[in-house]
Design a protein around this motif. Structure first.
Motif, PDB file in Angstrom:
ATOM      1  N   HIS A  88     -65.078 -32.460  14.689  1.00 46.49           N
ATOM      2  CA  HIS A  88     -65.151 -32.613  13.239  1.00 46.49           C
ATOM      3  C   HIS A  88     -64.557 -31.358  12.607  1.00 46.49           C
ATOM      4  CE1 HIS A  88     -68.794 -30.390  14.255  1.00 46.49           C
ATOM      5  NE2 HIS A  88     -69.162 -30.230  12.990  1.00 46.49           N
ATOM      6  N   HIS A  90     -65.873 -29.028  10.340  1.00 50.75           N
ATOM      7  CA  HIS A  90     -66.663 -27.936   9.760  1.00 50.75           C
ATOM      8  C   HIS A  90     -66.072 -26.573  10.133  1.00 50.75           C
ATOM      9  CE1 HIS A  90     -70.603 -30.411   9.099  1.00 50.75           C
ATOM     10  NE2 HIS A  90     -69.863 -30.356   8.013  1.00 50.75           N
ATOM     11  N   ASP A  92     -67.053 -23.928  11.403  1.00 50.67           N
ATOM     12  CA  ASP A  92     -67.342 -23.274  12.680  1.00 50.67           C
ATOM     13  C   ASP A  92     -66.732 -24.022  13.867  1.00 50.67           C
ATOM     14  OD1 ASP A  92     -69.166 -25.266  11.966  1.00 50.67           O
ATOM     15  OD2 ASP A  92     -70.848 -24.360  13.015  1.00 50.67           O
ATOM     16  N   HIS A  93     -65.984 -25.091  13.582  1.00 45.16           N
ATOM     17  CA  HIS A  93     -65.280 -25.827  14.636  1.00 45.16           C
ATOM     18  C   HIS A  93     -63.769 -25.780  14.430  1.00 45.16           C
ATOM     19  CE1 HIS A  93     -69.006 -27.691  16.355  1.00 45.16           C
ATOM     20  NE2 HIS A  93     -69.443 -27.266  15.185  1.00 45.16           N
ATOM     21  N   HIS A 177     -73.426 -36.513  10.913  1.00 43.24           N
ATOM     22  CA  HIS A 177     -73.251 -35.089  10.591  1.00 43.24           C
ATOM     23  C   HIS A 177     -72.038 -34.936   9.673  1.00 43.24           C
ATOM     24  CE1 HIS A 177     -73.538 -30.810  11.055  1.00 43.24           C
ATOM     25  NE2 HIS A 177     -72.381 -30.716  11.675  1.00 43.24           N
ATOM     26  N   ASP A 196     -71.555 -31.771  17.145  1.00 41.30           N
ATOM     27  CA  ASP A 196     -72.824 -31.494  16.469  1.00 41.30           C
ATOM     28  C   ASP A 196     -73.683 -32.746  16.275  1.00 41.30           C
ATOM     29  OD1 ASP A 196     -72.134 -28.854  16.332  1.00 41.30           O
ATOM     30  OD2 ASP A 196     -71.858 -28.777  14.172  1.00 41.30           O
TER      31      ASP A 196
HETATM   32 ZN   LIG Z   1     -70.899 -29.205  12.065  1.00 39.60          ZN
END
Ligand SMILES: [Zn+2]
Length: 286
Positions: A88, A90, A92-93, A177, A196
């Motif tokens: 995904h 986000h 932090d990814h 998520h 996640d």
């Molecule tokens: Zn996430």
């Protein structure tokens, strides 16, 4: 085709958070490695027959050097991956994805429903700092939620469920998520890259995030917007009967501990995972 410029959101920044797992690098199964960048795991899948590999997720902001040095050490300095697959989008990814694409000149793949968040069209909802769940939620307004723009460097995952450039793996849609969240599964040894969809660290305690104490939980609360879909996704993953799971946050989990705790999470998702209150929570009263 002309390559378009890429950009992070205006709120992109280094996040000063770490865990005792930070910097860890492990081979966890055949042709499957993971590396912890601060508080998030990235995975490396390799195909021994073709001597090729792909990267899954792109770590925390400013983690490109960390990822590049792992890749060079394991695959050689002139061996870029064939692709970067995103569970995904986000922060932090995708934290290092632009530097990595610039360095390697490789395509990025994500689910069609995740595209608006990767092409500058739509921001993720603001993290919910009011959600039940302690310190990390309180910190979450720091977290970038603006869409990055990968332009025409990002492509839709193939509809047939195959993972580009990597035989033996398939992607599974696990929304909740985020709308286009995916997990990756290898039938042969039942290895699962979760993203996640669930995590193995209780994110609502700063202490647990720092120590990464093993405890299965639902997706990170402050960024999860559809809890019914998240529950269905955990059911879907449990039905795959994974033997090993690498989550986006926390330590890998395997064997009976995994199957027992995943069953527990499915049957008691409402209590374990869904917060009692929060902006994105619509808990039915029982
Ligand atoms: Zn996430």
């Amino acid at each position: 085709m002309e390559k378009e410029n890429m950009s992070y959101g205006n709120d992109y920044k280094y996040i000063p958070a770490t865990s005792i797992g930070s910097g860890a690098e492990h081979q966890i199964a055949a042709h499957l490695y993971y590396q912890t960048t601060q508080i998030v795991n990235v995975c490396y899948l390799s195909d021994p027959e073709k001597n090729e590999w792909v990267l899954v997720d792109a770590g925390m902001p400013k983690s490109a050097d960390h990822i590049l040095s792992f890749a060079e050490e394991h695959f050689g300095s002139n061996r870029p991956p064939r692709a970067i697959i995103l569970t995904h989008g986000h922060f932090d990814h995708v934290g290092a994805v632009i530097e990595l694409v610039n360095h390697w000149d490789v395509p990025v793949y994500a689910h069609p429903l995740e595209m608006p968040f990767l092409t500058g069209e739509q921001n993720y909802p603001e993290p919910d700092s009011t959600v039940e769940g302690g310190l990390i939620a309180k910190m979450s307004p720091l977290f970038p939620n603006e869409s990055i723009n990968l332009g025409n460097h990002v492509h839709e995952l193939p509809k047939d469920g195959t993972v580009p450039e990597m035989n033996g793996w398939r992607w599974v849609h696990t929304p909740g998520h985020t709308p286009g969240h995916v997990s990756l599964f290898r039938e042969e040894d039942r290895s699962l890259i979760v993203g996640d969809a669930f995590v193995t660290v209780k994110q609502d305690s700063l202490y647990n995030v720092l120590t990464q104490e093993l405890e299965i939980n639902g997706p990170p609360r402050y960024l999860t917007t559809d809890w019914e879909a998240a529950w269905d996704s955990v059911r879907k993953l449990e039905a795959l009967k994974p033997a090993l799971a690498i989550t986006g946050h926390g330590s890998p989990i395997s064997g009976n501990v995994l199957s027992n705790s995943l069953q527990q999470l499915v049957s008691d998702f409402e209590n374990i995972a869904i917060p009692d209150y929060g902006k994105y929570v619509h808990k039915k009263k029982h």
